[in-house]
Design an enzyme around this catalytic site. Structure first.
Site, PDB file in Angstrom:
ATOM      1  CG  ASP A 200      53.964  39.559  61.762  1.00  0.00           C
ATOM      2  OD1 ASP A 200      53.174  38.363  60.582  1.00  0.00           O
ATOM      3  OD2 ASP A 200      54.329  40.283  61.744  1.00  0.00           O
ATOM      4  CD  GLU A 241      53.611  36.279  57.936  1.00  0.00           C
ATOM      5  OE1 GLU A 241      52.238  37.596  56.765  1.00  0.00           O
ATOM      6  OE2 GLU A 241      53.375  36.808  58.691  1.00  0.00           O
TER       7      GLU A 241
END
Length: 537
Positions: A200, A241
């Site tokens: 993330d 990401e």
């Protein structure tokens, strides 16, 4: 090649909380997900990406983690997770989980120790300042909610850094002790059988480092993480990401020694600009800006995922074009940079348009990501706040709550879509399984044929020159085989000629109509939003 399994995977993303409730408490759980693995296996899914399921106060849909080594009690137990992993493996489905290491929850024991004692070992797990610099508005991830990336903590007597919500203090990646903790987390879940991690908010590691007196190079961290993951499981992968400009992509892939995969944020935004204009030029421009990536690297293509459809790599004028086409009302937009709608409402439920866009998903260079519910054309609920509009429970049947839960509707963790054309009474798995012409059966066929076309995932791709501005065509070649995909982004039919050399007939694999094998430079007719998948026989 087993070690590069992800090069031709079919990825499906879901939130355990909104997928299937097994015990009637209104919250999806691992037991419910396990019950639905046969459905996912039957659809042809080879890899699941699970959103955070760790204990969390849910300030940010589970991305504010309190404990990296457990399952949130409302979703089940570690035992339930282990059983789920066993059943997934039995069906040949790999599992990726979220690795949320840019920040923790303010309720994490590390932060509680850090704020209570400036001499604590955990103080340097976070980034503190007595006199932080002013916040550049461009640094705000949630500009509608936060006005600074620094928050004063009375107990600590100092400001802490948070690029996301103030309830999510940023971790200090430059601290070797924090990196050791990350390795322990990775090892723990690899031991339980996961095949890798969706990492993330990777670009914010850089931004965190920039404010530290003692900097730690992002490149070194990514290389160390890759090396550690592969030392524990040679087939495990890291999916980053990283919604960044195209010039930065090499930073994340490295020489095949950093991230295995990146989300195709940049190409996706260019794709929607092309769709809004009904002109393929932006898509071609976006693909041409993609760098050559290592043989072990891969792009993960998507249409929508659990966040907003972000458009922040585009200019204000380009973004407004997309807003006008797909989200013309202000409540359909979010953070000034994105769209908080699922695809079917964005295109007014036009089945031809929906098929075209997902046909692009399956054939663009890389591999596809399917967000739960996309295969049945789920809609959104714009009455819900922020990103929750696209995070409603899965719609299984026309039973109360769409078959997601037997709990009273008022007890659901998130409300199911119960009204309008996208309500569960009209859009659900059971009904579409009985309908041979349903979107679900279209997805089933598309996935089956896509798995027979490894050229799209493995191959060398080339954009084919066409004199029709609304038509995008490209070929992918691998191991002496070739596939060609042709897409008409216009709402008007057209006839085109493919300007490329092929001494073999092209056979239609999957399209909006059938015809005899096509030879040479003959004209190719396309319906409005028409598409073709062609194989050189």
């Amino acid at each position: 090649m087993q070690s590069l399994w992800y090069k031709n995977a079919i990825v499906y993303s879901l939130d355990v909380e909104t997928f299937m409730d097994s015990n009637g408490d209104g919250i999806g759980d691992f037991a419910g997900l396990t019950q639905q693995l046969d459905y996912l296996s039957g659809l042809g899914i080879t890899c699941l990406w699970l959103h955070p399921f760790y204990p969390s106060p849910k300030r940010d849909d589970g991305y504010d983690v309190m404990d990296y080594y457990n399952v949130d009690p409302c979703l089940g137990t570690l035992g339930d997770f282990v059983e789920f992993m066993h059943e997934a493996k039995e069906r040949g489905i790999r599992v990726l989980i979220d690795l949320v290491i840019n920040h923790t929850s303010i309720h994490h024991p590390w932060f509680q120790a850090a704020r209570s004692n400036q001499h604590s070992t955990y103080r340097d797990y976070y980034v503190w300042s007595d006199d932080p610099p002013p916040t550049d508005p461009a640094e705000l991830v949630f500009p509608d909610v936060e006005d600074s990336i620094w928050e004063y903590d009375e107990q600590a007597g100092a400001y802490y850094l948070h690029h996301f919500y103030k309830e999510q203090p940023d971790l200090n990646i430059s601290n070797p002790a924090v990196r050791d903790e990350i390795r322990k987390i990775v090892h723990f879940w690899l031991q339980l059988g996961v095949s890798g991690f969706r990492v993330d908010a990777v670009p914010y590691f850089v931004k965190n480092v920039d404010v530290l007196a003692k900097q730690y190079e992002l490149e070194s961290f990514l290389e160390d993480l890759r090396q550690y993951v592969c030392s524990r499981n040679a087939e495990a992968i890291l999916l980053a990401e990283a919604n960044v400009e195209s010039e930065s992509f090499p930073l994340y892939f490295g020489d095949g020694d950093r991230m295995h995969m990146l989300f195709s944020f940049f190409a996706n935004q260019k794709k929607f600009l092309a769709l809004a204009r009904q002109n393929v030029a932006p898509l071609i421009d976006g693909l041409n800006q993609l760098p050559n990536i290592p043989q072990s690297g891969q792009w993960l293509n998507f249409v929508r995922h659990h966040d907003e459809l972000t458009l922040d790599q585009l200019s204000d004028a380009e973004r407004n074009e997309i807003f006008q086409a797909f989200a013309p009302e202000e409540h359909m937009q979010i953070y000034g940079r994105g769209i908080r709608r699922r695809l079917p409402p964005m295109v007014n439920g036009d089945r031809r348009y929906i098929e075209l866009i997902y046909s692009l998903l399956f054939t663009l260079p890389g591999i596809p990501l399917i967000r739960y519910g996309e295969e049945i054309g789920m809609g959104d609920d714009l009455s819900l706040p922020d990103r929750d509009s696209v995070r409603t429970p899965m719609q299984w049947t026309d039973a109360p709550n769409g078959g997601f839960s037997t709990a009273p509707s008022g007890r659901l963790s998130k409300p199911v879509i119960a009204e309008g054309e996208y309500g569960y009474q009209h859009v659900n798995v059971a009904a579409q399984q009985r309908d041979s012409e349903s979107l679900l059966n279209w997805f089933d066929r598309a996935i089956r044929i896509r798995k027979q076309c490894p050229e799209f995932g493995w191959g060398r791709w080339v954009i084919i020159d066409i004199d029709e501005p609304s038509v995008f065509a490209h070929s992918c070649q691998w191991n002496g085989k070739m596939v060609v995909a042709v897409h008409n982004l216009s709402n008007q039919p057209c006839t085109v000629t493919l300007k490329f050399s092929c001494d073999r007939p092209l056979v239609d694999l999957f399209g909006d109509c059938q015809y005899e094998p096509w030879q040479g430079a003959s004209a190719l007719a396309l319906e409005a939003y028409g598409y073709r998948w062609l194989r050189a026989a």
